[in-house]
Design an enzyme around this catalytic site. Sequence first.
Site, mmCIF file in Angstrom:
data_model
loop_
_atom_site.group_PDB
_atom_site.id
_atom_site.type_symbol
_atom_site.label_atom_id
_atom_site.label_comp_id
_atom_site.label_asym_id
_atom_site.label_seq_id
_atom_site.Cartn_x
_atom_site.Cartn_y
_atom_site.Cartn_z
ATOM 1 C CG HIS A 139 -48.589 46.544 36.496
ATOM 2 N ND1 HIS A 139 -49.422 47.576 36.832
ATOM 3 C CD2 HIS A 139 -47.506 47.112 35.902
ATOM 4 C CE1 HIS A 139 -48.864 48.718 36.464
ATOM 5 N NE2 HIS A 139 -47.701 48.459 35.896
ATOM 6 C CE1 TYR B 149 -47.166 47.666 53.661
ATOM 7 C CE2 TYR B 149 -48.737 45.865 53.414
ATOM 8 C CZ TYR B 149 -47.684 46.459 54.094
ATOM 9 O OH TYR B 149 -47.165 45.860 55.209
ATOM 10 C CE1 TYR C 34 -45.618 55.362 34.329
ATOM 11 C CE2 TYR C 34 -47.638 54.089 34.203
ATOM 12 C CZ TYR C 34 -46.330 54.218 34.623
ATOM 13 O OH TYR C 34 -45.740 53.223 35.347
#
Length: 466
Positions: free
Chosen positions: A244, A348, A359
């Site tokens: 990331h 956001y 996951y």
Amino acid sequence: MLKFTISAAFAAVFLLSSFFTEQKPAAKTARENYATYCASCHGEKVEAFVDRKWKHGNAKSDLTKSISEGYPDLGMPTWKATLSASEIDALAELITESLKTVDQYKFTSKPTSNLFASEGQTVKLDTIAKGLNSAWGLAFLPNDELLITDRSGDIYRVDKNRQKVKVTGGPTVLAEGQGGLLDVVLHPDFAKNQLVYFSYSAVKNEGDQKLSTTAVMCAKLTGATLTDQKVIFEALPYSKTRHHYGSRMAFDNKGFLFVSVGERGNEKENPQTITNDLGKVHRLHDDGRIPADNPFVNDKTARASIYSYGHRNPQGMMKHPVTGEIWTNEHGPRGGDELNIVKKGSNYGWPVISYGINYDGKPITALSAKEGMEQPLTYWLPSIAPSGMAFVNSSKYPGWKDNVLIGSLRFQYLNRCVMKGNKVVKQEKLLPNIGRVRNIKQGPDGYLYVSVEDPGYVFRLMPVSM
Ligand code: HEC
């Protein structure tokens, strides 16, 4: 008068009958039952739940059995006492229907020719460069030359005869996990100043620990040599993780440089605070100085380069050629990849709101919307793992004019979004099974250039009239 009486009588009967039907509890739809009984463990969106490795089978009969009997020892309750047989059947039906949203991405065969037909446009692949690992960044130099950053750390200059030369003097990168040499952009005045910007995973040793972060280097390109290297941005703090990083860059029409940085795998601490640089989109002057009108410059606790926050891992960015706005896309967890327009000071939402689940199949949040947090223009369930993106406004591809193209790493195709203003009204899968699509750019020649990884290629898409 007569007419009035008849309709009044009808209205009375109608009212009466609806009064009686309201006495019985209305049968719940499968989606309502899913929201009430299943979402707390399997996530808000059934489309995210079904994107999984099935343990007990996903034929309708398997599902009916799983739901009715449950696996109480493993944490899945039995539902036959709570839900009727027809409600269980409807849930199994909803799951099998939702499975189609995943199956649509399962292309069975590898391409057998370099010709790809699509709605409204057929293209042929023309190989511009090969022998790469992952061509992360693509920048167009004058004289039809292409500058390529390979994740391994190599930089190439490819001339119009497709001769590939290695460029020296690039940044030292940590090519581990998702890191390495990432994006490349030219200064808007490149023709005058020859300045190039590289984003990459920078490395630092602290004790016996190797830490890394997303950084941006600016350097002067002369032939195949970089000089005057200057690190103009370093996202703080450095992290132990190797994923990331983001990171894409784009200059807007005012000459500001936008840089995306992922949350480095620490969603709890990074994206929602403005006291660090991770999980953010930053806005800088071309030399790294902070613009005086950045949203948080007056907040002493905040990092002044932040332009927007609450991001997970934005790996796609473009300047919209018509509006001049900066668009980004980002990876969600399992499901919930997003397309956004970056707005000053906006949040956001990650990880407070998300359309995806973890996951491991467990929900991250029960919310997909919240006051004060931006909604994406669109989201993908299941995750396509979006990468570079481009707006098609050249005249070379009439069938794709004004579309937004986004690479899919996970499903190995190029996603075409037909837009109506800022709304995605239709999508099509182009170049199925071509490989993990890392980037897509429209060149100054009007042609589209697409890069795929492992092995790495850069192709030019040549329009073919059929
Ligand atoms: C309390 C948490 C919980 C709730 C509520 C719950 N489940 Fe589950 N469910 C699980 C767990 C945990 C498993 C995995 C069991 C295993 O490992 O075999 C599972 C497994 C399943 C499976 C089998 C998946 C596979 O891989 O084969 C299906 C189908 C399923 N759930 C459907 C539902 C439906 C439909 C509902 C709502 C009516 C529901 N579940 C509600 C926890 C839950």
